[in-house]
Structures are given as C-alpha cells and as structure tokens.
Design a protein around this motif. Structure first.
Motif, PDB file in Angstrom:
ATOM      1  N   SER A   5       3.661  13.046  -7.128  1.00 29.42           N
ATOM      2  CA  SER A   5       4.690  12.023  -7.313  1.00 29.42           C
ATOM      3  C   SER A   5       4.911  11.367  -5.965  1.00 29.42           C
ATOM      4  O   SER A   5       5.837  11.711  -5.252  1.00 29.42           O
ATOM      5  CB  SER A   5       5.987  12.647  -7.811  1.00 29.42           C
ATOM      6  OG  SER A   5       5.734  13.312  -9.013  1.00 29.42           O
ATOM      7  N   CYS A   6       4.031  10.435  -5.633  1.00 35.59           N
ATOM      8  CA  CYS A   6       4.021   9.919  -4.260  1.00 35.59           C
ATOM      9  C   CYS A   6       5.058   8.828  -4.037  1.00 35.59           C
ATOM     10  O   CYS A   6       6.079   9.055  -3.415  1.00 35.59           O
ATOM     11  CB  CYS A   6       2.616   9.438  -3.932  1.00 35.59           C
ATOM     12  SG  CYS A   6       2.475   8.818  -2.269  1.00 35.59           S
ATOM     13  N   CYS A   7       4.789   7.639  -4.560  1.00 31.80           N
ATOM     14  CA  CYS A   7       5.701   6.521  -4.306  1.00 31.80           C
ATOM     15  C   CYS A   7       5.581   5.482  -5.410  1.00 31.80           C
ATOM     16  O   CYS A   7       4.689   5.574  -6.254  1.00 31.80           O
ATOM     17  CB  CYS A   7       5.403   5.900  -2.943  1.00 31.80           C
ATOM     18  SG  CYS A   7       3.792   5.103  -2.839  1.00 31.80           S
ATOM     19  N   ASP A   8       6.469   4.489  -5.394  1.00 32.45           N
ATOM     20  CA  ASP A   8       6.447   3.460  -6.441  1.00 32.45           C
ATOM     21  C   ASP A   8       5.096   2.734  -6.475  1.00 32.45           C
ATOM     22  O   ASP A   8       4.594   2.392  -7.538  1.00 32.45           O
ATOM     23  CB  ASP A   8       7.607   2.470  -6.271  1.00 32.45           C
ATOM     24  CG  ASP A   8       7.731   1.916  -4.856  1.00 32.45           C
ATOM     25  OD1 ASP A   8       7.474   2.677  -3.912  1.00 32.45           O
ATOM     26  OD2 ASP A   8       8.079   0.742  -4.703  1.00 32.45           O
ATOM     27  N   ILE A   9       4.495   2.526  -5.306  1.00 31.18           N
ATOM     28  CA  ILE A   9       3.209   1.826  -5.261  1.00 31.18           C
ATOM     29  C   ILE A   9       2.126   2.664  -5.972  1.00 31.18           C
ATOM     30  O   ILE A   9       1.258   2.135  -6.639  1.00 31.18           O
ATOM     31  CB  ILE A   9       2.771   1.578  -3.794  1.00 31.18           C
ATOM     32  CG1 ILE A   9       3.905   0.974  -2.980  1.00 31.18           C
ATOM     33  CG2 ILE A   9       1.469   0.793  -3.728  1.00 31.18           C
ATOM     34  CD1 ILE A   9       4.068  -0.506  -3.011  1.00 31.18           C
ATOM     35  N   CYS A  10       2.213   3.995  -5.810  1.00 31.05           N
ATOM     36  CA  CYS A  10       1.215   4.883  -6.420  1.00 31.05           C
ATOM     37  C   CYS A  10       1.566   5.218  -7.873  1.00 31.05           C
ATOM     38  O   CYS A  10       0.948   6.099  -8.467  1.00 31.05           O
ATOM     39  CB  CYS A  10       1.070   6.166  -5.619  1.00 31.05           C
ATOM     40  SG  CYS A  10       0.436   5.928  -3.970  1.00 31.05           S
ATOM     41  N   GLY A  11       2.599   4.578  -8.403  1.00 32.24           N
ATOM     42  CA  GLY A  11       2.898   4.755  -9.822  1.00 32.24           C
ATOM     43  C   GLY A  11       3.995   5.755 -10.158  1.00 32.24           C
ATOM     44  O   GLY A  11       4.132   6.172 -11.306  1.00 32.24           O
ATOM     45  N   LEU A  46       0.859  -1.195   0.000  1.00 37.85           N
ATOM     46  CA  LEU A  46       0.000   0.000   0.000  1.00 37.85           C
ATOM     47  C   LEU A  46       0.891   1.239   0.000  1.00 37.85           C
ATOM     48  O   LEU A  46       2.092   1.138   0.258  1.00 37.85           O
ATOM     49  CB  LEU A  46      -0.904  -0.007   1.222  1.00 37.85           C
ATOM     50  CG  LEU A  46      -1.813  -1.239   1.345  1.00 37.85           C
ATOM     51  CD1 LEU A  46      -2.468  -1.291   2.701  1.00 37.85           C
ATOM     52  CD2 LEU A  46      -2.856  -1.250   0.226  1.00 37.85           C
ATOM     53  N   CYS A  47       0.300   2.389  -0.257  1.00 40.05           N
ATOM     54  CA  CYS A  47       1.064   3.642  -0.387  1.00 40.05           C
ATOM     55  C   CYS A  47       2.081   3.835   0.750  1.00 40.05           C
ATOM     56  O   CYS A  47       1.747   3.766   1.927  1.00 40.05           O
ATOM     57  CB  CYS A  47       0.084   4.815  -0.404  1.00 40.05           C
ATOM     58  SG  CYS A  47       0.917   6.407  -0.330  1.00 40.05           S
ATOM     59  N   ARG A  48       3.323   4.103   0.401  1.00 34.84           N
ATOM     60  CA  ARG A  48       4.395   4.256   1.391  1.00 34.84           C
ATOM     61  C   ARG A  48       4.218   5.532   2.217  1.00 34.84           C
ATOM     62  O   ARG A  48       4.553   5.584   3.390  1.00 34.84           O
ATOM     63  CB  ARG A  48       5.757   4.282   0.709  1.00 34.84           C
ATOM     64  CG  ARG A  48       6.016   3.038  -0.088  1.00 34.84           C
ATOM     65  CD  ARG A  48       7.443   2.902  -0.524  1.00 34.84           C
ATOM     66  NE  ARG A  48       7.542   1.767  -1.453  1.00 34.84           N
ATOM     67  CZ  ARG A  48       7.604   0.505  -1.073  1.00 34.84           C
ATOM     68  NH1 ARG A  48       7.596   0.207   0.202  1.00 34.84           N
ATOM     69  NH2 ARG A  48       7.667  -0.469  -1.963  1.00 34.84           N
ATOM     70  N   ARG A  49       3.699   6.559   1.589  1.00 37.89           N
ATOM     71  CA  ARG A  49       3.504   7.821   2.309  1.00 37.89           C
ATOM     72  C   ARG A  49       2.392   7.650   3.354  1.00 37.89           C
ATOM     73  O   ARG A  49       2.524   8.097   4.491  1.00 37.89           O
ATOM     74  CB  ARG A  49       3.141   8.928   1.300  1.00 37.89           C
ATOM     75  CG  ARG A  49       3.375  10.345   1.805  1.00 37.89           C
ATOM     76  CD  ARG A  49       3.212  11.350   0.674  1.00 37.89           C
ATOM     77  NE  ARG A  49       4.186  11.147  -0.386  1.00 37.89           N
ATOM     78  CZ  ARG A  49       5.327  11.821  -0.496  1.00 37.89           C
ATOM     79  NH1 ARG A  49       5.616  12.763   0.370  1.00 37.89           N
ATOM     80  NH2 ARG A  49       6.163  11.573  -1.478  1.00 37.89           N
ATOM     81  N   ALA A  50       1.332   6.942   2.955  1.00 31.84           N
ATOM     82  CA  ALA A  50       0.216   6.718   3.879  1.00 31.84           C
ATOM     83  C   ALA A  50       0.696   5.918   5.101  1.00 31.84           C
ATOM     84  O   ALA A  50       0.276   6.179   6.232  1.00 31.84           O
ATOM     85  CB  ALA A  50      -0.904   5.975   3.158  1.00 31.84           C
ATOM     86  N   GLU A  62      -4.410  15.039   1.195  1.00 37.50           N
ATOM     87  CA  GLU A  62      -4.567  14.976  -0.255  1.00 37.50           C
ATOM     88  C   GLU A  62      -3.464  14.124  -0.873  1.00 37.50           C
ATOM     89  O   GLU A  62      -2.406  13.939  -0.288  1.00 37.50           O
ATOM     90  CB  GLU A  62      -4.533  16.392  -0.857  1.00 37.50           C
ATOM     91  CG  GLU A  62      -3.350  17.211  -0.393  1.00 37.50           C
ATOM     92  CD  GLU A  62      -3.462  18.662  -0.830  1.00 37.50           C
ATOM     93  OE1 GLU A  62      -3.473  18.882  -2.048  1.00 37.50           O
ATOM     94  OE2 GLU A  62      -3.524  19.533   0.040  1.00 37.50           O
ATOM     95  N   GLN A  63      -3.756  13.618  -2.031  1.00 37.40           N
ATOM     96  CA  GLN A  63      -2.798  12.774  -2.726  1.00 37.40           C
ATOM     97  C   GLN A  63      -1.637  13.623  -3.263  1.00 37.40           C
ATOM     98  O   GLN A  63      -1.844  14.699  -3.792  1.00 37.40           O
ATOM     99  CB  GLN A  63      -3.531  12.081  -3.891  1.00 37.40           C
ATOM    100  CG  GLN A  63      -2.763  10.938  -4.499  1.00 37.40           C
ATOM    101  CD  GLN A  63      -2.668   9.745  -3.542  1.00 37.40           C
ATOM    102  OE1 GLN A  63      -3.554   9.504  -2.744  1.00 37.40           O
ATOM    103  NE2 GLN A  63      -1.561   9.021  -3.621  1.00 37.40           N
ATOM    104  N   THR A  64      -0.408  13.134  -3.056  1.00 32.73           N
ATOM    105  CA  THR A  64       0.762  13.827  -3.593  1.00 32.73           C
ATOM    106  C   THR A  64       0.968  13.369  -5.038  1.00 32.73           C
ATOM    107  O   THR A  64       0.865  12.175  -5.306  1.00 32.73           O
ATOM    108  CB  THR A  64       2.007  13.449  -2.760  1.00 32.73           C
ATOM    109  OG1 THR A  64       1.638  13.553  -1.391  1.00 32.73           O
ATOM    110  CG2 THR A  64       3.180  14.336  -3.048  1.00 32.73           C
TER     111      THR A  64
HETATM  112 ZN    ZN Z   1       2.004   6.600  -2.392  1.00 31.98          ZN
END
Ligand code: ZN
Length: 503
Positions: A459-465, A439-443, A455-457
């Motif tokens: 360029s978040c993380c590899d999981i989020c694409g 799951l999202c690393r930032r979350a 809110e969604q970042t």
């Molecule tokens: Zn993420």
C-alpha cells in the motif's frame, strides 16, 4: 552478555526493533556512533539500555522541553527514578539543589542552551560521564531544517567534558547533514548506522482541493470515515483550535487542540487523554508528537503543507507504531506554499531590522570594548521575536566575530539571513514538488535521502494505486458505504444534519 535478556529484564520487551541492537552493540563496544533510525522505532532505547549497563552517568542533550519531560516520564514508568531534566521548568532553588546532588542521577537530560552556562558545565565536569548522547542531532547542521546555534557548540563542550563516548541520534538527516554532524562533533572514528527511513505500513495520499473551505469539509468527512485515533496537523494555532471545536460541537469525534501557545498543564493533560484513548483526534501544530508513545495511531492528516520533507516524515512517523496499516493524507489547495514561506520569513530578522539595530548601537548601545550592548530594550524597540533575537545574539556575541568593523558584521548577518531564507524556500519548493509529483511518492523520498527502494510496498501511495477505502473504519462502513460516487458535499451535509439531530 545476552542483550535480549537485558532488554526483557529492564523493559519487558522480547525483541529489538530494527537498528536498535546494532546501535546498542556499537555503544557497548565503546565506539562513537551516529545512528539514523526512523521516527517511531524507539530511538531512546538506544541510550536507555546501554545507560543501565554502563557504569557512569549518561548525559542526554535534547532540543525540546516537552520531549525531555516525556523521556523522564518514560523512565519513571520503567521504574528508573535516577533521572532528571535540567531545564527552565526547575525553579532557581530546585536547580541549585539538583546541581548539588548531580552525582545521584544516572540519566541527566539537558538543553543545549543550558549546557552553555558556565557554572552548569563546571558541575558536569565533576561527573563520570560514560555516554554523551546528542538527540535530534540534525539540529547541529546548518543544512538541517531545524538548525539550533547552541547545538553547534556541542563539539567544544564534549571536549571540555573529557571526550566521553558519544551517540548522535537522528530520524531524518540527508547525507550532507550526517557529514556535518560528524564534523561538528569532531569525532574521528565513528560507526554509522543507517536504518531505512521507510515505514512500509504507512501509505501516502495527497489530495488536491480548490480552497480551504473544501479542505475543512474534507477533513470532517475523512475523520468520519477513517479508522481512529488520528492526528490532524495545522501550521496555525487558530486553525487547529477551530477544527477541534467544530469536530467536538458537531459530535463527530472526541477532539482537542494542542499547540505551543497552551499552558504546560493543559498540554500534558490532553496528551495523556489521547494516549489513554479518551480522545479520538488531536488537532495539533508541530509542537505535538515528539516523544509520544502511542502505538495505534491510524491516520495523520496534514491540513497545511509542512515546511520540509524531514518534518513531514517526523510527523507522519507517529502513525502505525504497532506495524498495522496506517495512512498519511496531505490536503493541498493552490497557494498553500505561501503560509510556510511566511513562517520561514518570520523566523528570521529582516534586513531593515538589522540595519536599525546597528544604527542604534552606533549611537548609544556600545560596550567599552567596542562590542554591541544587546539588551531587552533593543529587542522590544526593534520588534524582534525571541527566535529572531537569538540569531542576532548568536552573531553579535560570537567571540570569533568580535570585530572593530560593525559594517562587516552587519554584512555577515545579512548574508546568513539571505542564505538561510533561500535554504528554507528550497525546502518548501521541494515539498511542493513532492505534492505535485506524478511518480511514486515513496520513491521521491528515498531519492532525497540517497536511499535505494529495494522492493515495492503493497500500500504505497496514491500514485501507485492506494485506495483510501482500505483505511475506512469498519464500525461506520454501513453509513458511509457507496458515498464514493456521491458528491461529498452532499454527503457532508448529511453528516452534519445527523449530528444536529443528535444534539
Ligand atoms: Zn508509490
């Protein structure tokens, strides 16, 4: 008073970064303040500016010598000369001179260990301290990853200094740690200012590789492709040195190693070269980075897994202080958690060592009042490191624990060691869980710090694409174009051949 104009006047900045103004306003209103501001958002300004506006002197407790030196340099850059760091860099003669002239200094940096020295405290009692700053305040808490026994005495020392106005600063503290800080400093009314721990311009990327050799190749490939400058973190001094030599020898970039085993002058020199753009990459241990004021660091690569999420965030927080997109990459290969586990174990004395020490003390090393006589000879004979010995001294020398019953004391120490090790291992496994997260690393990080992700970042993380290609350097794009489909080992071989041709 218009704070912005004071900021401009003293530091030349036009505006405050997130959280700074709230903290400064709270301090100037005379309120004890606990502030959590993420790494890279200018925590030091929160005491620098009020310090210049308040009448008395500012005492700043700082855990690391290098950090203190950096802060002193920063002050001098802004033209403030009334600043001193009371630490072991000073010779006995220099220290005496400083202590005789303490009232001439506006900002006094001191290590918690030195603050425990009776005659230094007596000298400080003579001053008019208008602000007592505890930097890296998470060191106070037993539940902080970087617990320092001397930090836990700061509450008592504060009282002896006449309960001055207090500012506790940290970048990464869970709720439990923050509660501990307040309790330990014994501050009844305190303003808590929590800025988000998030740095939205830093993307997270975890890559799993089969073994360390593949990791080495991958580092070279990444350094070639990514926009520089960057820092590569290692848990071992030797690996940091080897990688720096490889990068230099193959003319991949201008790289140097930096670790705690190097002498102070080389460390300062390398740090300065990096800050001034004469080096592209630093291969460092965690000794590097505290207080580094470099705005444009574009990548942080972790070759080894850090021991906990808190230090990971501190280390990646050195990227992207200019607000531009930056990337944090962690390389993982199976079994990587073994190294931090070994490190955690080596920081604590073993049960066998403690057992040996108490037997030895029973035989010959006892003071007339029944206390154990700890001396360097015992430390050497028992094979204790400095860190391990400090823990022993902390318990044996603690007046509250002076007991006629050595068995009980031994039990207390062993319980502490067990509890501490369990705590550290829990942190390491949490870090591993983060690496393995689907799951999202930032979350995951938000959740750990009891923070809500609003809110969604982008360029978040590899999981989020997140795509690594977005962090590629434009100057080398032509040479690395279309390599994604190729086997990267072949690609690496090409780079190395090219390098050899250049040699
Ligand atoms: Zn993420």
């Amino acid at each position: 008073m218009e704070l912005e104009s004071e900021l401009k006047k003293y530091f030349g900045y036009d505006s405050f970064k997130t959280g700074q103004k709230d903290v400064i306003t709270s301090i100037l209103a005379g309120r004890h303040t606990l502030a959590m501001l993420p790494t890279g958002t200018g925590k030091s300004l929160c005491y620098q500016l009020p310090g210049l506006l308040l009448k008395g002197q500012i005492l700043i407790i700082s855990p690391l010598l290098s950090l203190m030196q950096d802060q002193v340099e920063q002050f001098k850059k802004f033209g403030e000369k009334r600043v001193i760091a009371l630490n072991s860099f000073l010779t006995v003669a220099e220290r005496k001179k400083v202590l005789c002239n303490l009232s001439k200094y506006k900002f006094i940096f001191i290590s918690p260990e030195m603050l425990s020295v009776h005659f230094i405290l007596t000298n400080l009692q003579e001053l008019n301290i208008s602000l007592f700053v505890v930097d890296e305040a998470h060191c106070i808490s037993q539940w902080g990853y970087d617990f320092r026994p001397d930090y836990s005495k700061l509450g008592g020392i504060r009282k002896q200094l006449g309960n001055p106005l207090t500012l506790a600063l940290t970048a990464t503290a869970t709720r439990k740690v923050r509660d501990d800080i307040i309790r330990s400093l014994d501050l009844d009314k305190i303003v808590k200012i929590d800025s988000t721990i998030d740095r939205p311009n830093i993307g997270f990327y975890v890559e799993k590789l089969p073994d360390y050799r593949n990791k080495q190749y991958r580092v070279i490939e990444l350094v070639t492709r990514l926009e520089q400058p960057g820092i590569i973190y290692f848990s071992s001094k030797k690996s940091a040195e080897q990688m720096a030599s490889l990068l230099m020898d193959k003319q991949i970039c201008r790289a140097m190693a930096y670790h705690g085993g190097m002498d102070q002058n080389s460390r300062i020199l390398i740090q300065q070269q990096f800050i001034h753009g004469q080096l592209d990459v630093i291969c460092a241990t965690s000794a590097f980075g505290m207080g580094i004021n470099k705005e444009n660091i574009r990548f942080i690569i972790h070759y080894h897994m850090p021991m906990q999420i808190e230090s990971y965030l501190q280390e990646i927080g050195r990227a992207g202080r200019d607000g531009l997109p930056s990337i944090a990459i962690l390389l993982y290969s199976p079994g990587d958690e073994q190294l931090p586990i070994q490190l955690a174990e080596s920081e604590l004395p073993s049960e066998q060592q403690i057992d040996w020490l108490f037997k030895k003390a029973n035989q010959q090393h006892t003071l007339p009042d029944g206390r154990m006589n700890l001396n360097k000879e015992l430390m050497t004979l028992g094979g204790f490191t400095d860190i391990q010995w400090r823990i022993v001294e902390e318990f044996v020398g603690n007046p509250a624990l002076v007991t006629r019953n050595p068995e009980r004391l031994q039990e207390i120490i062993n319980d502490f060691i067990k509890e501490r090790l369990l705590f550290k291992k829990t942190n390491i496994f949490r870090m591993k869980k983060w690496v393995e997260s689907t799951l999202c690393r930032r979350a995951f990080i938000f959740d750990y710090f009891d923070e809500k992700m609003l809110e969604q970042t982008p360029s978040c993380c590899d999981i989020c694409g997140l795509q690594l290609d977005d962090y590629q350097t434009t100057s080398k794009v032509s040479t690395v174009k279309n390599t994604a489909e190729e086997n990267w080992q072949e690609y690496l071989a090409k780079i190395l051949i090219n390098c050899e041709l250049r040699e």
